[in-house]
Motif scaffolding. Structure first.
Motif, short mmCIF file in Angstrom:
data_model
loop_
_atom_site.label_atom_id
_atom_site.label_comp_id
_atom_site.label_asym_id
_atom_site.label_seq_id
_atom_site.Cartn_x
_atom_site.Cartn_y
_atom_site.Cartn_z
N GLY A 98 0.78 -1.22 0.00
CA GLY A 98 0.00 0.00 0.00
C GLY A 98 0.82 1.28 0.00
N SER A 99 0.22 2.32 0.52
CA SER A 99 0.88 3.62 0.70
C SER A 99 0.62 4.06 2.13
CB SER A 99 0.31 4.66 -0.27
OG SER A 99 -1.04 4.95 0.05
N THR A 100 1.25 5.12 2.55
CA THR A 100 1.08 5.59 3.92
C THR A 100 -0.40 5.76 4.27
OG1 THR A 100 3.17 6.79 3.82
CG2 THR A 100 1.64 7.44 5.55
N THR A 101 -1.12 6.50 3.46
CA THR A 101 -2.50 6.82 3.81
C THR A 101 -3.42 5.62 3.64
OG1 THR A 101 -2.08 9.11 3.15
CG2 THR A 101 -4.37 8.46 3.43
N VAL A 102 -3.20 4.81 2.62
CA VAL A 102 -4.00 3.59 2.46
C VAL A 102 -3.79 2.68 3.67
CG1 VAL A 102 -4.22 1.44 1.14
CG2 VAL A 102 -4.13 3.64 -0.05
N ASN A 103 -2.54 2.54 4.11
CA ASN A 103 -2.28 1.68 5.26
C ASN A 103 -2.89 2.25 6.54
OD1 ASN A 103 -0.89 -0.16 3.68
ND2 ASN A 103 1.11 0.73 4.11
N LEU A 104 -2.87 3.57 6.68
CA LEU A 104 -3.53 4.17 7.84
C LEU A 104 -5.03 3.89 7.81
CD1 LEU A 104 -3.73 5.94 10.34
CD2 LEU A 104 -3.65 7.96 8.86
N HIS A 105 -5.64 4.05 6.66
CA HIS A 105 -7.08 3.73 6.55
C HIS A 105 -7.33 2.27 6.93
CE1 HIS A 105 -9.20 7.23 5.06
NE2 HIS A 105 -8.24 7.49 4.19
N GLN A 106 -6.48 1.38 6.47
CA GLN A 106 -6.65 -0.04 6.80
C GLN A 106 -6.57 -0.27 8.30
OE1 GLN A 106 -7.77 -2.91 6.67
NE2 GLN A 106 -6.49 -4.09 5.24
N LEU A 107 -5.55 0.31 8.93
CA LEU A 107 -5.31 0.06 10.35
C LEU A 107 -6.37 0.70 11.23
CD1 LEU A 107 -1.46 0.49 10.09
CD2 LEU A 107 -2.64 -1.64 10.71
N VAL A 108 -6.82 1.90 10.87
CA VAL A 108 -7.91 2.52 11.64
C VAL A 108 -9.21 1.74 11.44
CG1 VAL A 108 -9.28 4.61 11.99
CG2 VAL A 108 -6.82 4.78 11.62
N SER A 109 -9.47 1.31 10.22
CA SER A 109 -10.66 0.51 9.96
C SER A 109 -10.65 -0.78 10.78
CB SER A 109 -10.75 0.16 8.47
OG SER A 109 -10.95 1.30 7.68
N THR A 110 -9.45 -1.30 11.01
CA THR A 110 -9.31 -2.56 11.75
C THR A 110 -9.38 -2.36 13.25
OG1 THR A 110 -7.93 -3.47 9.97
CG2 THR A 110 -7.80 -4.55 12.12
N PHE A 111 -8.73 -1.32 13.76
CA PHE A 111 -8.55 -1.22 15.22
C PHE A 111 -9.38 -0.13 15.90
CE2 PHE A 111 -4.55 -3.25 13.76
CZ PHE A 111 -4.68 -4.43 14.48
N TYR A 112 -10.05 0.70 15.14
CA TYR A 112 -10.93 1.70 15.75
C TYR A 112 -12.29 1.05 16.00
CZ TYR A 112 -13.95 5.84 16.15
OH TYR A 112 -14.88 6.78 16.56
N GLU A 113 -12.59 0.79 17.26
CA GLU A 113 -13.84 0.13 17.64
C GLU A 113 -14.54 0.96 18.71
OE1 GLU A 113 -12.54 -3.79 18.80
OE2 GLU A 113 -12.74 -4.54 16.75
N PRO A 114 -15.24 2.01 18.30
CA PRO A 114 -15.92 2.86 19.28
C PRO A 114 -17.00 2.09 20.03
CG PRO A 114 -16.63 3.38 17.04
CD PRO A 114 -15.48 2.43 16.91
N SER A 115 -17.04 2.33 21.33
CA SER A 115 -18.01 1.63 22.16
C SER A 115 -18.28 2.45 23.41
CB SER A 115 -17.48 0.25 22.55
OG SER A 115 -18.37 -0.42 23.41
N GLY A 242 7.08 7.48 -4.86
CA GLY A 242 5.88 6.65 -4.84
C GLY A 242 6.11 5.22 -4.41
N ALA A 243 7.24 4.94 -3.77
CA ALA A 243 7.55 3.58 -3.34
C ALA A 243 6.42 3.01 -2.49
CB ALA A 243 8.85 3.54 -2.55
N VAL A 244 6.22 1.71 -2.60
CA VAL A 244 5.23 1.02 -1.77
C VAL A 244 5.57 1.24 -0.30
CG1 VAL A 244 4.23 -1.23 -1.22
CG2 VAL A 244 4.83 -0.68 -3.59
N GLY A 245 4.53 1.43 0.53
CA GLY A 245 4.71 1.68 1.95
C GLY A 245 4.89 0.41 2.75
N GLY A 246 4.87 0.57 4.06
CA GLY A 246 5.01 -0.58 4.95
C GLY A 246 4.09 -0.46 6.14
N LEU A 247 3.78 -1.59 6.76
CA LEU A 247 3.01 -1.55 8.00
C LEU A 247 3.46 -2.66 8.93
CD1 LEU A 247 0.64 -3.98 8.12
CD2 LEU A 247 -0.46 -2.49 6.46
N TYR A 248 3.22 -2.42 10.21
CA TYR A 248 3.54 -3.35 11.28
C TYR A 248 2.27 -3.60 12.08
CZ TYR A 248 4.87 -4.54 16.10
OH TYR A 248 4.94 -5.12 17.34
#
Length: 424
Positions: A98-115, A242-248
């Protein structure tokens, strides 16, 4: 007493144990490149591995996915394994995708669980704008007003953040925290270990944007217990525009379904079963979305080979020394020209670049470029200078400061408008 002579710079170059890596980069002729914190230079190994992947495409066609020198189907995982030592993660916790922002969207979509009362996201007012755009977007898609549900920690001076202020903002309304590892303007390193521990005491998931630190400073994401991180690979890691990004993703979260599932989220062995029920990988690979951009992955193979040969600890040691040398020179040579140092002086708090503040910063940067020095301007008044451990010499740093002194003493900047270009 500090020695500001050119002979001192040459002596430091003679003692530099990383000097051999300088020959591995395509340095700009008749120019000194001080913008590696925005876009790293091309290395010869990166060029080689790019051409090897192109050759695989040329000679193998579709079989390049599983054959050839660098099989594409598992290339993101291979690069994640190579990158793991730079972020302090286990190989299975790191993926290049992905890219920085795409990966951020992925991670927030995964770990943001409002309750319940925990509905807000905590960030800061000095972070890079694109992170804020993404967080605002994520809140809107969940039906929340970003003005109310995105909390931004204030800076006391417009340059730095205080960990105490961030911790104080970790209230029982916060569901997720997203912070930079290094502030892009000042170069301040946040205490990631402390902030992670404090977030977890309060039951809050925390992640970091590592764009301005990966490849410049050591990290220990797994030891610190960081939940997730994401970054670009075109700055300090020299992966190309435009290099591909990274995530952990910390392995304690493996099995958590990706918030944004896609073709490459699949377990490799199941991907081509073509089942309409996703079987996600039990690694960070689960948080990929689409097919990797293979030709943008390719240069990273060669670049990471260089980093693993040099070692991030040696890179950090030189980075600290050469940045300190730059700051000492600036102090010795430019006291009379109304510059303000906008970076931390403490080694533990400073990343891989030095920020100078001046009311004429934009036009000074233009004058530097005309004189063959490539700096970086950041609104409103910041000149960022980044001596890169693998390819910047102490003699070049000396030349930069002498050129800056000439620009100020002769007022060469006055021929330019004090406004940024379209791309600063």
């Amino acid at each position: 007493m500090f020695d500001s002579t050119k002979e001192c710079a040459e002596k430091l170059d003679a003692q530099d144990e990383l000097v051999v890596f300088r020959e591995e980069f395509y340095l700009k002729q008749d120019a000194i490149y001080m913008d590696g914190n925005s876009l790293g230079l091309l290395s010869k190994p990166a060029e080689t591995t790019l051409m090897e992947v192109i050759t695989d495409w040329k000679e193998q066609g579709i079989d390049g996915w599983t054959q050839g020198k660098h099989p594409w189907f598992s290339l993101s995982e291979k690069l994640g394994e190579m990158m793991a030592p730079l972020v302090g993660g286990f190989p299975e916790e790191v993926i290049v995708t992905g890219s920085t922002t795409v990966n951020l969207h992925q991670l927030v979509s995964t770990f943001y669980e409002p309750s319940g009362t925990r509905t807000k996201i905590l960030a800061d007012e000095l972070t890079f704008p694109s992170d804020i755009y993404a967080l605002q977007s994520q809140l809107r898609t969940r039906g929340y007003d970003p003005d109310e549900h995105l909390v931004r920690v204030k800076s006391r001076d417009g340059r730095f953040l205080e960990e105490e202020d961030i911790i104080e903002a970790m209230t029982d309304e916060i569901a997720l925290i997203v912070l930079p590892t290094v502030l892009y303007r000042s170069g301040q390193i946040l205490d990631m270990e402390r902030l992670t521990a404090e977030a977890h005491k309060r039951g809050i998931i925390i992640g970091f944007d590592g764009c301005h630190s990966i490849g410049a400073i050591p990290h220990h994401f797994s030891d610190w217990g960081v939940d997730f991180a994401y970054w670009c690979n075109y700055k300090h890691l020299n992966g190309g525009p435009g290099a591909v990004g990274g995530l952990y993703v910390n392995k304690k979260h493996f099995g958590t379904l990706p918030g944004l599932a896609g073709w490459f989220s699949s377990k490799k062995e199941k991907q081509f079963d073509m089942d309409h029920t996703l079987t996600p990988a039990h690694t960070a690979g689960a948080y990929q979305i689409g097919t990797p951009h293979v030709l943008s992955l390719a240069p990273l193979i060669g670049s990471l080979e260089l980093f693993n040969e040099a070692g991030i600890e040696r890179i950090r040691t030189k980075s600290l020394r050469i940045n300190q040398y730059l700051m000492d020179l600036l102090d010795a040579e430019l006291k009379e020209y109304a510059f303000t140092l906008g970076s931390p002086t403490d080694d533990k708090r400073r990343g891989g670049h030095v920020s100078l503040e001046h009311k004429e910063a934009a036009r000074i940067c233009k004058a530097l470029k005309k004189e063959g020095i490539i700096p970086d301007f950041r609104a409103q008044n910041i000149i960022r200078l980044a001596p890169v451990a693998l390819y910047t010499s102490y003699s070049e740093v000396w030349e930069v400061v002498q050129t800056l002194k000439k620009i100020m003493s002769e007022k060469l900047y006055e021929q330019f408008k004090n406004e940024r270009e379209v791309v600063a």
